[in-house]
Design a protein around this motif. Sequence first.
Motif, mmCIF file in Angstrom:
data_model
loop_
_atom_site.group_PDB
_atom_site.id
_atom_site.type_symbol
_atom_site.label_atom_id
_atom_site.label_comp_id
_atom_site.label_asym_id
_atom_site.label_seq_id
_atom_site.Cartn_x
_atom_site.Cartn_y
_atom_site.Cartn_z
ATOM 1 N N ARG A 82 -8.719 7.827 4.897
ATOM 2 C CA ARG A 82 -7.432 7.663 4.228
ATOM 3 C C ARG A 82 -7.636 7.025 2.863
ATOM 4 N NH1 ARG A 82 -4.336 2.645 4.680
ATOM 5 N NH2 ARG A 82 -2.313 2.919 3.648
ATOM 6 N N PHE A 107 -5.674 5.393 -0.428
ATOM 7 C CA PHE A 107 -4.385 4.769 -0.733
ATOM 8 C C PHE A 107 -4.477 3.966 -2.022
ATOM 9 C CE2 PHE A 107 -6.717 1.724 1.833
ATOM 10 C CZ PHE A 107 -6.468 0.495 1.239
ATOM 11 N N CYS A 110 -3.936 10.326 -0.157
ATOM 12 C CA CYS A 110 -4.323 11.604 0.449
ATOM 13 C C CYS A 110 -5.327 11.332 1.562
ATOM 14 C CB CYS A 110 -4.928 12.557 -0.584
ATOM 15 S SG CYS A 110 -6.493 11.983 -1.285
ATOM 16 N N ALA A 111 -5.647 12.375 2.312
ATOM 17 C CA ALA A 111 -6.715 12.324 3.307
ATOM 18 C C ALA A 111 -7.918 13.070 2.749
ATOM 19 C CB ALA A 111 -6.262 12.951 4.624
ATOM 20 N N GLN A 123 0.826 -1.192 0.000
ATOM 21 C CA GLN A 123 0.000 0.000 0.000
ATOM 22 C C GLN A 123 0.868 1.253 0.000
ATOM 23 O OE1 GLN A 123 -2.909 0.072 3.128
ATOM 24 N NE2 GLN A 123 -3.741 -1.945 2.635
ATOM 25 N N GLU A 124 0.326 2.334 -0.580
ATOM 26 C CA GLU A 124 0.983 3.645 -0.553
ATOM 27 C C GLU A 124 -0.091 4.704 -0.333
ATOM 28 O OE1 GLU A 124 4.295 4.767 -3.324
ATOM 29 O OE2 GLU A 124 2.794 6.174 -4.080
ATOM 30 N N ASP A 125 0.114 5.568 0.652
ATOM 31 C CA ASP A 125 -0.863 6.620 0.945
ATOM 32 C C ASP A 125 -1.022 7.555 -0.253
ATOM 33 O OD1 ASP A 125 -1.307 5.628 3.447
ATOM 34 O OD2 ASP A 125 -0.100 7.111 4.500
#
Length: 301
Positions: free
Chosen positions: A275, A277, A167-168, A163-165
């Motif tokens: 979140r 992702f 944005c919020a 996984q890679e973030d």
Amino acid sequence: MFDLHRLRLLRELKDRGTLAAVAAALSYSPSSVSQQLSQLEAEVGVQLLEPVGRRVRLTPQAEILVAHTEAVLERLERAEADIATSLTDLTGTLRIASFQTAALALVPAALTLLREAHPGLRVHLTQLEPEKSLPALLARDFDLVVAEEYPGVPSPRPTGLEQEDLCADPLHLALPEPASDAGSDTESPTAALRALADRPWVMEPTGTAARQWAMTLCRNAGFEPDVRFETTDLLLHLRLVERGHAAALLPGLVWDGRPATVPLRQLPRGQRARRLFTAVRSGRSHHPAIRACRRALRQTT
């Protein structure tokens, strides 16, 4: 030496659960899949499948074999990424799955950036909720998934995915018109929620992470919400709120940068953003198409 194609069929059976599902996913007949797995049993020399009612399940020896198959497939993913990196032009097909609001607000702009930077890359997009898209990613139906995680409801992190973030995304309490019975925008977030205890609500279906989060939020405010409308379509959530039929908990991406069309209230601390992702299979994150897509998505946030 075991046949890699047959090993992959065994792995597909573990992920998809039935011979029919494997056959449908790979465009084979169930009898052909069964025959291939029987040949794999003969190669390995041990029983790999055992009947359970009308279904089959993997034996402990088959589980061992699948674990080694995963490692082989991951190395092949890395080999594919290395080969693609060595090429001057980025070509091929990238299969993306995204949940609705990201598909509407983020993905189209990312597709434009990808088209401009890599015109030879063919992109396929499927709108699909994370509860279905993440297992499908493991089953190799997609190359990249855009998914969401709600506060206090961590998303599954199965072995084999990275996984890679992204944005919020802010979350809001959306008030149905007329909003006078929901108090002023200066009252506490919990009081604003409680003021809507007797109003109808629209939420995502039972079993989704969004529904679990929304129910917990309302119960922590001291009431059981009257959920009269259920749908994964957040645009329908918004329409029901706009017409005064229901209260809702809506993310900022619903408006895609435009002004909100209904009165909004702040949520309690720790519950104010979800979140977003991206997820890919292990060994795939260095593929240039994956890197280009992730870069384009980040530029849209």
